[in-house]
Scaffold this motif. Structure first.
Motif, PDB file in Angstrom:
ATOM      1  N   SER A  67      -3.654  15.212  -6.934  1.00  8.04           N
ATOM      2  CA  SER A  67      -2.465  15.674  -7.814  1.00  8.04           C
ATOM      3  C   SER A  67      -3.205  16.442  -9.109  1.00  8.04           C
ATOM      4  O   SER A  67      -4.220  16.509  -9.349  1.00  8.04           O
ATOM      5  CB  SER A  67      -1.611  14.731  -8.423  1.00  8.04           C
TER       6      SER A  67
ATOM      7  N   GLU B 222      -0.717   8.829   2.535  1.00  6.61           N
ATOM      8  CA  GLU B 222      -0.101  10.126   1.511  1.00  6.61           C
ATOM      9  C   GLU B 222      -0.119   9.608   0.023  1.00  6.61           C
ATOM     10  O   GLU B 222      -0.582  10.619  -0.561  1.00  6.61           O
ATOM     11  CB  GLU B 222       1.407  10.102   2.332  1.00  6.61           C
ATOM     12  N   GLY B 223       0.294   8.421  -0.175  1.00  8.89           N
ATOM     13  CA  GLY B 223      -0.114   7.797  -1.576  1.00  8.89           C
ATOM     14  C   GLY B 223      -1.627   8.350  -2.083  1.00  8.89           C
ATOM     15  O   GLY B 223      -1.592   8.620  -3.229  1.00  8.89           O
TER      16      GLY B 223
ATOM     17  N   SER C 291      -2.598  10.849  -4.949  1.00  7.45           N
ATOM     18  CA  SER C 291      -2.982  10.395  -6.182  1.00  7.45           C
ATOM     19  C   SER C 291      -4.405  10.980  -6.552  1.00  7.45           C
ATOM     20  O   SER C 291      -4.927  11.104  -7.782  1.00  7.45           O
ATOM     21  CB  SER C 291      -3.277   8.826  -6.205  1.00  7.45           C
TER      22      SER C 291
ATOM     23  N   SER D 115       0.787  -1.179  -0.158  1.00  7.68           N
ATOM     24  CA  SER D 115      -0.113  -0.027  -0.023  1.00  7.68           C
ATOM     25  C   SER D 115       0.758   1.234   0.086  1.00  7.68           C
ATOM     26  O   SER D 115       1.860   1.322   0.557  1.00  7.68           O
ATOM     27  CB  SER D 115      -0.917  -0.137   1.287  1.00  7.68           C
ATOM     28  N   ALA D 116       0.289   2.423  -0.821  1.00  2.08           N
ATOM     29  CA  ALA D 116       1.046   3.560  -0.791  1.00  2.08           C
ATOM     30  C   ALA D 116       0.744   4.580   0.699  1.00  2.08           C
ATOM     31  O   ALA D 116       1.508   5.540   0.665  1.00  2.08           O
ATOM     32  CB  ALA D 116       0.945   4.480  -1.919  1.00  2.08           C
TER      33      ALA D 116
END
Length: 317
Positions: free
Chosen positions: A290, A282-283, A287, A278-279
Motif C-alpha cells: 500500500s 489479498e489483505g 498491507s 485471516s485477511a
C-alpha cells in the motif's frame, strides 16, 4: 529448483531490482507477487537468461539458464503469450519448437490435448486465436519439453473461470509430481488457492517470503463486550493495545487469558472472544504494497512493509 541469490538489476541510475533472494523448491507452487513496476518481470527475465543481472545470480537446479544443455527440456517458460508467430497454426508453432527441442512428434499431440486445443483449434492460425487460446498455447509450449520447472507470468490472463480452474489443477498436479512452479499473477485468489509458498516484491525488494499458511495465519483476538467503552478502558489499563472494528468489536494483540482477566477485574461481560480471521492473500498483499507502507526489508513467514511502488513502463504486470 530455482535459486535467486542477491540479484540486482540497474538501468543507469535506476535500480529495478535490489538484492533479491528467494528459493522455489521442487514439489511446490511459489506465488511471485507484486504491483506493477515492482520488479517481477525483470526478475523472471533474469532467471530465464533474457536480462543479465548487474549483481547476484539466478540458477535452475544449480546451473545458470544459459548454461543448461537444451534448456527447454529443463525449464518451461511463459512470459508473453502474444509472442507467437501469428501466421502459423497452433500445431505448427509447437511442431517447430518440438524439432528444436528434440521431442517426439507425439509430444505435440499430447500437449495440445492437455491444454484443450485439439481438432479445428490446433489447425487455426494463431493470429485468429482468442487471448485465452493463446494462453493455452503458451502453456502447451512451456510443457512441450517435459520440463521439471515451470516459470509462468500471468498464465491465467484471458482464461474464463473454467479455464482458470483447469490451469490451477494442471499446476497443482505438476507440483505434486515433484515439479517446481514459479507463478506470477494479479489474480490473488487464484494464487492463494494453488500456491504453497509466497514471495512478495515491492519497489524492487522482497518484502515477504514464506510458507503461505504461515504468512496468512491470523494474528490477535477479536473481543466483543456488552459495554464496549468499559472493555476498552479495562484493556487499556491492562496495557493491551485495542483496535476498534466497524461492527463494534475490538481486535487485540494479546492472549485470551490476559483479555479475560482484564474484563473480569473490571466487571465487564464478554460476548465474544475468538482468534481473528485471516485477511487472506489479498489483505497481505495490500498491507505490504500500500501507498502508506514503509520498507522493512525481507521477512520470513511474518508481516512486513514496503515503500509505495512506482509505475515502470518497462515492467509488466
Amino acid at each position: 529448483m530455482i535459486t535467486v541469490e542477491h540479484v540486482t538489476k540497474r538501468y543507469g541510475a535506476v535500480t529495478a531490482v535490489d538484492d533479491v533472494s528467494f528459493v522455489c523448491r521442487p514439489g511446490t507452487v511459489t506465488g511471485f507477487l507484486g504491483p506493477n513496476g515492482a520488479g517481477k518481470s525483470t526478475t523472471m527475465r533474469m532467471i530465464c537468461g533474457l536480462t543479465p543481472p548487474s549483481a547476484g545470480s539466478a540458477t535452475i537446479d544449480g546451473v545458470a539458464y544459459r548454461d543448461l544443455p537444451n534448456p527447454g527440456r529443463h525449464v518451461g517458460v511463459l512470459l508473453d503469450a502474444s509472442a507467437q508467430h501469428a501466421g502459423r497454426t497452433g500445431r505448427e508453432v509447437l511442431a517447430v519448437s518440438g524439432q528444436l527441442l528434440g521431442v517426439p512428434r507425439s509430444r505435440v499431440d499430447d500437449v495440445l490435448e492437455l491444454v484443450g486445443l485439439t481438432g479445428a483449434a490446433a489447425k487455426r492460425r494463431v493470429g485468429n486465436y482468442s487471448l485465452g487460446m493463446r494462453q493455452r498455447l503458451g502453456i502447451a509450449h512451456a510443457l512441450l519439453g517435459d520440463p521439471s520447472v515451470l516459470i509462468l507470468d500471468e498464465p491465467a490472463n484471458g482464461l474464463d473461470p473454467e479455464g482458470i480452474y483447469w490451469m490451477r489443477s494442471l499446476l497443482r498436479d505438476f507440483a505434486d509430481r515433484g515439479g517446481t512452479v514459479m507463478l506470477s499473477s494479479h489474480l490473488l485468489r487464484e494464487v492463494e488457492a494453488v500456491a504453497d509458498h509466497v514471495v512478495v516484491i515491492g519497489n524492487g525488494q522482497v518484502v515477504a517470503d514464506g510458507d503461505k499458511d504461515e504468512l496468512l495465519a491470523p494474528g490477535g483476538l477479536v473481543v466483543r463486550a456488552l459495554e464496549p467503552p468499559a472493555l476498552e478502558r479495562a484493556l487499556a489499563d491492562a496495557g493491551v493495545a485495542v483496535r476498534e472494528t466497524q461492527d463494534g468489536s475490538f481486535t487485540v494483540d494479546a492472549d485470551a487469558e490476559t483479555v479475560g482477566r482484564a474484563a473480569a477485574a473490571a466487571g465487564v461481560v464478554l460476548l465474544e472472544l475468538r482468534p481473528a480471521d485471516s485477511a487472506g492473500l489479498e489483505g497481505l498483499f495490500l498491507s505490504l504494497t500500500s501507498a502508506g507502507a514503509t520498507s522493512a526489508g525481507a521477512t520470513s513467514a511474518g508481516a512486513a512493509s514496503a515503500t509505495a511502488p512506482t509505475e515502470d513502463k518497462g515492467e509488466a504486470a
